[in-house]
Design a protein around this motif. Structure first.
Motif, PDB file in Angstrom:
ATOM      1  N   GLY A  16       4.731  10.891   0.219  1.00  0.00           N
ATOM      2  CA  GLY A  16       4.845   9.453   0.056  1.00  0.00           C
ATOM      3  C   GLY A  16       3.917   8.923  -1.005  1.00  0.00           C
ATOM      4  O   GLY A  16       3.205   9.659  -1.700  1.00  0.00           O
ATOM      5  N   SER A  17       3.884   7.584  -1.103  1.00  0.00           N
ATOM      6  CA  SER A  17       3.067   6.913  -2.116  1.00  0.00           C
ATOM      7  C   SER A  17       1.761   6.394  -1.555  1.00  0.00           C
ATOM      8  O   SER A  17       0.975   5.779  -2.284  1.00  0.00           O
ATOM      9  N   GLU A  58      -7.791  13.495   6.246  1.00  0.00           N
ATOM     10  CA  GLU A  58      -7.026  12.669   5.319  1.00  0.00           C
ATOM     11  C   GLU A  58      -6.141  13.543   4.439  1.00  0.00           C
ATOM     12  O   GLU A  58      -6.560  14.597   3.963  1.00  0.00           O
ATOM     13  N   ILE A  59      -4.914  13.085   4.238  1.00  0.00           N
ATOM     14  CA  ILE A  59      -3.984  13.749   3.315  1.00  0.00           C
ATOM     15  C   ILE A  59      -3.519  12.687   2.330  1.00  0.00           C
ATOM     16  O   ILE A  59      -2.756  11.781   2.674  1.00  0.00           O
ATOM     17  N   GLY A  60      -4.027  12.800   1.093  1.00  0.00           N
ATOM     18  CA  GLY A  60      -3.670  11.814   0.088  1.00  0.00           C
ATOM     19  C   GLY A  60      -2.236  11.972  -0.382  1.00  0.00           C
ATOM     20  O   GLY A  60      -1.556  12.968  -0.101  1.00  0.00           O
ATOM     21  N   SER A  61      -1.792  10.955  -1.107  1.00  0.00           N
ATOM     22  CA  SER A  61      -0.434  10.993  -1.648  1.00  0.00           C
ATOM     23  C   SER A  61      -0.284  12.204  -2.575  1.00  0.00           C
ATOM     24  O   SER A  61      -1.062  12.391  -3.498  1.00  0.00           O
ATOM     25  N   GLY A  62       0.738  13.065  -2.305  1.00  0.00           N
ATOM     26  CA  GLY A  62       0.982  14.255  -3.104  1.00  0.00           C
ATOM     27  C   GLY A  62       0.142  15.452  -2.700  1.00  0.00           C
ATOM     28  O   GLY A  62       0.328  16.535  -3.258  1.00  0.00           O
ATOM     29  N   ASP A  63      -0.785  15.290  -1.733  1.00  0.00           N
ATOM     30  CA  ASP A  63      -1.647  16.400  -1.316  1.00  0.00           C
ATOM     31  C   ASP A  63      -0.958  17.267  -0.277  1.00  0.00           C
ATOM     32  O   ASP A  63      -0.004  16.842   0.407  1.00  0.00           O
ATOM     33  N   TYR A  71       0.818  -1.229   0.000  1.00  0.00           N
ATOM     34  CA  TYR A  71       0.000   0.000   0.000  1.00  0.00           C
ATOM     35  C   TYR A  71       0.845   1.270   0.000  1.00  0.00           C
ATOM     36  O   TYR A  71       0.304   2.371  -0.016  1.00  0.00           O
ATOM     37  N   GLY A  72       2.169   1.154   0.038  1.00  0.00           N
ATOM     38  CA  GLY A  72       3.011   2.347  -0.005  1.00  0.00           C
ATOM     39  C   GLY A  72       3.276   2.942   1.369  1.00  0.00           C
ATOM     40  O   GLY A  72       2.845   2.409   2.406  1.00  0.00           O
ATOM     41  N   ARG A  73       3.993   4.046   1.357  1.00  0.00           N
ATOM     42  CA  ARG A  73       4.454   4.657   2.604  1.00  0.00           C
ATOM     43  C   ARG A  73       3.984   6.108   2.654  1.00  0.00           C
ATOM     44  O   ARG A  73       3.944   6.818   1.658  1.00  0.00           O
ATOM     45  N   VAL A  74       3.670   6.552   3.846  1.00  0.00           N
ATOM     46  CA  VAL A  74       3.331   7.959   4.092  1.00  0.00           C
ATOM     47  C   VAL A  74       4.619   8.691   4.479  1.00  0.00           C
ATOM     48  O   VAL A  74       5.375   8.228   5.344  1.00  0.00           O
ATOM     49  N   SER A  75       4.897   9.839   3.807  1.00  0.00           N
ATOM     50  CA  SER A  75       6.094  10.626   4.127  1.00  0.00           C
ATOM     51  C   SER A  75       5.715  12.102   4.134  1.00  0.00           C
ATOM     52  O   SER A  75       5.303  12.648   3.108  1.00  0.00           O
ATOM     53  N   PHE A  76       5.842  12.720   5.298  1.00  0.00           N
ATOM     54  CA  PHE A  76       5.433  14.120   5.442  1.00  0.00           C
ATOM     55  C   PHE A  76       6.640  15.045   5.309  1.00  0.00           C
ATOM     56  O   PHE A  76       7.754  14.715   5.725  1.00  0.00           O
ATOM     57  N   SER A  92       0.272  12.703  14.253  1.00  0.00           N
ATOM     58  CA  SER A  92      -0.259  11.346  14.413  1.00  0.00           C
ATOM     59  C   SER A  92      -1.183  11.058  13.241  1.00  0.00           C
ATOM     60  O   SER A  92      -1.916  11.943  12.780  1.00  0.00           O
ATOM     61  N   TYR A  93      -1.150   9.822  12.742  1.00  0.00           N
ATOM     62  CA  TYR A  93      -1.960   9.468  11.577  1.00  0.00           C
ATOM     63  C   TYR A  93      -2.074   7.958  11.487  1.00  0.00           C
ATOM     64  O   TYR A  93      -1.401   7.208  12.209  1.00  0.00           O
ATOM     65  N   ARG A  94      -2.960   7.509  10.606  1.00  0.00           N
ATOM     66  CA  ARG A  94      -3.131   6.075  10.320  1.00  0.00           C
ATOM     67  C   ARG A  94      -2.641   5.858   8.889  1.00  0.00           C
ATOM     68  O   ARG A  94      -3.093   6.533   7.957  1.00  0.00           O
ATOM     69  N   ASP A  95      -1.735   4.865   8.753  1.00  0.00           N
ATOM     70  CA  ASP A  95      -1.186   4.650   7.422  1.00  0.00           C
ATOM     71  C   ASP A  95      -2.106   3.775   6.591  1.00  0.00           C
ATOM     72  O   ASP A  95      -3.201   3.366   7.048  1.00  0.00           O
ATOM     73  N   ALA A  96      -1.689   3.468   5.368  1.00  0.00           N
ATOM     74  CA  ALA A  96      -2.531   2.695   4.454  1.00  0.00           C
ATOM     75  C   ALA A  96      -2.690   1.254   4.888  1.00  0.00           C
ATOM     76  O   ALA A  96      -3.607   0.562   4.420  1.00  0.00           O
ATOM     77  N   TYR A  97      -1.841   0.756   5.799  1.00  0.00           N
ATOM     78  CA  TYR A  97      -1.947  -0.600   6.310  1.00  0.00           C
ATOM     79  C   TYR A  97      -2.835  -0.666   7.542  1.00  0.00           C
ATOM     80  O   TYR A  97      -2.960  -1.713   8.173  1.00  0.00           O
ATOM     81  N   GLY A  98      -3.375   0.527   7.910  1.00  0.00           N
ATOM     82  CA  GLY A  98      -4.253   0.563   9.066  1.00  0.00           C
ATOM     83  C   GLY A  98      -3.525   0.673  10.381  1.00  0.00           C
ATOM     84  O   GLY A  98      -4.127   0.480  11.444  1.00  0.00           O
ATOM     85  N   VAL A  99      -2.247   1.015  10.320  1.00  0.00           N
ATOM     86  CA  VAL A  99      -1.445   1.114  11.542  1.00  0.00           C
ATOM     87  C   VAL A  99      -1.409   2.580  11.979  1.00  0.00           C
ATOM     88  O   VAL A  99      -1.155   3.481  11.166  1.00  0.00           O
TER      89      VAL A  99
END
Length: 761
Positions: free
Chosen positions: A181-182, A210-215, A152-157, A241-248
């Protein structure tokens, strides 16, 4: 008894059959494994966000052995994961292998695989085949499962301040939080803190959803930066703090900064106009206080203190003014009166202006400025002296006008004495001489604004040209109070440079022949705007220890020209003899020109003129002969002619060409002779054929001689050779003659070639 034996036998067979069936069933089972969970990372507490492009990441597949038999146990468990497209092992293989020692029924265990993920792998669920192999108590076991691997990719702020430079005090800034991130991030919450700047507002926490990829999400903030004399950096810390695409659920911390500019010093400028006061009067003045800084200033108290020693008195004001505030660029203006008593005339003093105020940051300041004022001299009558021109022409009487202007009060009994600079020991002649006036001037009275003029004539000596001098004026007069005053004024004048005449000299022609006399015109021209008199030219001729290359005939070397008016010329005819040995050279003549210019000054100039000495080439025919001696119509014969150069220069590269029609060359139309020295006979031979139709008689052969002289310039000369054609001879004799000519021609040509080769050139 028999029945008991039969029962025991049947019981034994049943037990053995049951045991055997159980054993056979265990040995042949395919085992029951199920996938419990699939995640990236080594453990539940260290899950990672796998994304395309990752390398050496651990994939954990959690399995459970669900066989309920207490005898069920698998040893030496091996899991082979068949990787889908976009995944491979670190060594580049398409299958990943993991091992586990042993499992029993109901046990949960993890198989972990180290994988590389290609950049092009798609963000999706990937189905992969997992083959489990192991050893049971009686026989091996194998089971194949389908595993769904999430990618599902990675979140990168990343965060940045859009307006990263602020001034001290309150400022509005905007933070841009971007998900680079992706993978998409949800339930994003941000808390902002800072230890170097203050956050202004009720809450520093923001729920961004929610902050989508590239948003990008924008967070407006109001901050307060403490003023400082030096610039500094204010650091902002973001706890995310956030929830990633893997639900973590995850947390992150970022830092950014703003540049706080140095606090500019408050600047107040004060001015007093006018700054010149008139004695004996109330002088209306205006005080202006302007804020030329960048911040608003408030509670401004202004105190103006006049020194008691100045005798000046403030009127219509106590010298105190209160100004509530001044924004940048604003000014405060007030008018009041300063009385200057007559006794303060010519006084200069400074008024002290004290300014107390608060800056934008409530810091107090106190400054003192000094405003200078000058009281005029009421008794002074200002006399101004000037000349109609400050430039003098040398050697001439210059007509000037002296102007005396009264720019002050009424003055009387004015005397002016003019003193001109005198000569020195080195130059006893005075550079400037007053003509027709002794330099003394008396004026009875000049009212305010009045003027007086005096014509003066000054002769500037020619030697003063290019110099500057000071004319001294001693003044004595009575001012409006009757006080007699004495002053000295100095006016500078410049004596111009004498106009330099433009003299031009030339000889015509510039090329003369050696070995004879040549008529040459010498011309001298005055190209300037001033007349010249007593013009004399001395000609210095070149000379060596052994040779005088040129000489003047019938003239000495001094030419008296007399007067030369502007834009006129004079010409003198000369006879110049050039020595033959100087042929091919250039000779430089030095001309010394003496004259008297328009100022009467005697001048001397030198010019250089170059003459080119050209040697002459004079080629004449000395002798000639033919072979055979008698030339008849249609016959072949050779002509030998001898040339002599009677000139003063050798002829170089001589080429002889037959011109005209009739006689035809047998071998070549031209003969190259080479060089013709001076006074040295030089023969040439040309084989010719007489026309068959020619009649007996006398004829002339025309030969063109081309050459270069000692200046390498091309020249031409012509010689004419007479030929006598005899009547026809008998055929026998003609045949014999033809045979004789044919036999003699090669020998003549060979002899000529041998002779030309051995004759020195």
């Amino acid at each position: 008894m028999r029945s008991l034996k039969v029962l025991l036998t049947l019981l034994t067979i049943f037990v053995l059959f049951t045991a055997l069936s159980s054993t056979l069933a265990y040995g042949q089972q395919s085992s029951n494994f199920r996938v419990v969970k699939v995640f990236w990372g080594e453990s539940e507490s260290s899950k990672i966000q796998a994304a395309p492009g990752d390398e050496n990441v651990i994939l954990t597949i959690r399995l459970q052995y669900v066989d309920t038999s207490s005898y069920s146990k698998v040893l030496y468990l091996k899991g082979t994961l068949h990787l889908s497209q976009g995944f491979e092992t670190p060594s580049g293989e398409g299958e990943a292998v993991a091992y586990y020692s042993s499992v029993v029924a109901g046990q949960t265990f993890d198989l972990q695989f180290t994988l590389n993920i290609d950049d092009s792998a798609s963000i999706a669920d990937h189905s992969m085949r997992l083959v489990i192999e192991g050893s049971g108590h009686m026989s091996p076991t194998t089971q194949e499962l389908t595993v769904t691997v999430p990618l599902y990719g990675r979140v990168s702020f990343n965060v940045q301040v859009l307006n990263s430079s602020v001034k001290p005090g309150l400022s509005d800034i905007v933070l841009a939080l971007k998900n680079e991130g992706s993978a998409d991030a949800s339930n994003v919450k941000v808390t902002i803190s800072s230890s170097s700047v203050s956050l202004v507002g009720e809450d520093s926490s923001f729920d961004l959803g929610e902050i989508g990829s590239g948003d990008v999400k924008y967070i407006p903030l109001k901050i307060y930066a403490q003023p400082s004399t030096l610039p500094y950096t204010g650091v902002l810390t973001l706890s995310i703090s956030y929830r990633d695409a893997y639900g973590v659920d995850r947390s992150d911390s970022l830092a950014t900064s703003v540049y706080v500019e140095a606090t500019p010093s408050p600047r107040l400028e004060a001015s007093l106009t006018p700054s010149t006061l008139t004695p004996g009067k109330d002088n209306s003045v205006k005080l202006t206080i302007e804020n030329v800084g960048e911040y608003e200033l408030s509670s401004i108290n202004a105190y103006l203190v006049v020194p008691q020693t100045s005798q000046l008195i403030l009127r219509n004001s106590d010298g105190f003014w209160y100004i509530q505030s001044l924004k940048p660029g604003e000014n405060f203006t007030t008018e009041f009166t300063i009385y200057a008593p007559p006794s303060s005339a010519s006084l200069t003093c400074q008024l002290a202006l004290t300014l107390n105020y608060m800056d934008e940051f409530n810091a107090s300041h106190s400054e003192t400025r000094y405003l200078g004022v000058k009281v005029e001299d009421a008794q002074q009558g200002l006399l101004k002296l000037s000349l109609s021109s400050y430039q003098l022409s040398p050697g001439q009487v210059n007509n000037l006008t002296l102007y005396v202007v009264n720019e002050g009060g009424n003055v009387e009994d004015i005397t002016i004495m003019l003193t001109l600079p005198s000569g020195s020991y080195a130059s006893p002649t005075s550079p400037l001489i007053l003509i027709g006036w002794d330099g003394f001037l008396h004026i009875d009275k000049l009212e305010k604004g009045g003027f007086y003029s005096q014509k003066i004539m000054i002769y500037a000596h020619p030697d003063a040209a290019g110099n500057s001098y000071q004319m001294s004026f001693s003044l004595r007069y009575k001012d409006p109070t009757g006080f007699t005053r004495s002053e000295t004024r100095v006016i500078g004048v410049k004596v111009l440079n004498a106009p330099k005449p433009a003299i031009e000299c030339s000889f015509t022609p510039q090329r003369i022949f050696t070995g004879k006399s040549s008529n040459v015109s010498f011309t001298i021209s005055n190209l300037g705007n001033e007349p010249l008199s007593s013009v004399e030219v001395e000609i210095s001729l070149p000379k060596t220890a052994t040779l005088t290359p040129i000489a003047l005939l019938g003239e000495d070397n001094k030419l008296f020209i007399g007067t030369l008016k502007p834009s006129t010329s004079k010409t003198v005819n000369l006879s110049i003899y050039a020595h033959p040995d100087a042929s091919g050279t250039t000779q430089e003549l030095t001309l010394t020109i003496k004259y008297r210019d328009s100022t009467g000054a005697d001048k001397r100039e030198t010019r250089k003129v170059v003459l080119v000495l050209k040697g002459s080439v004079d080629i004449v025919l000395s002798e000639y002969s033919t072979y055979p001696r008698e030339v008849t119509p249609g016959s072949d014969f050779s002509l030998t002619a001898t040339l002599i150069n009677l000139g003063t220069s050798p002829a170089y590269g001589v080429n002889i060409t037959l011109e005209g029609e009739g006689f035809e060359p047998l071998i070549s139309e031209s003969v190259f002779v080479g060089d013709l020295p001076i006074n040295t006979p030089t023969p040439f031979t040309m084989a010719l054929k007489a026309p068959s139709s020619i009649k007996p008689g006398k004829y002339t052969l025309k030969f063109k001689i081309s050459y270069r002289d000692n200046l390498h310039e091309e020249g031409e000369a012509y010689v004419h050779v007479p030929i006598t054609v005899q009547g026809a001879v008998p055929a026998t004799s003609k045949a014999k003659a033809g045979f004789a000519v044919a036999a003699a021609l090669p020998a003549a040509i060979l002899a000529l070639a041998i002779w030309r080769r051995h004759v020195p050139r």
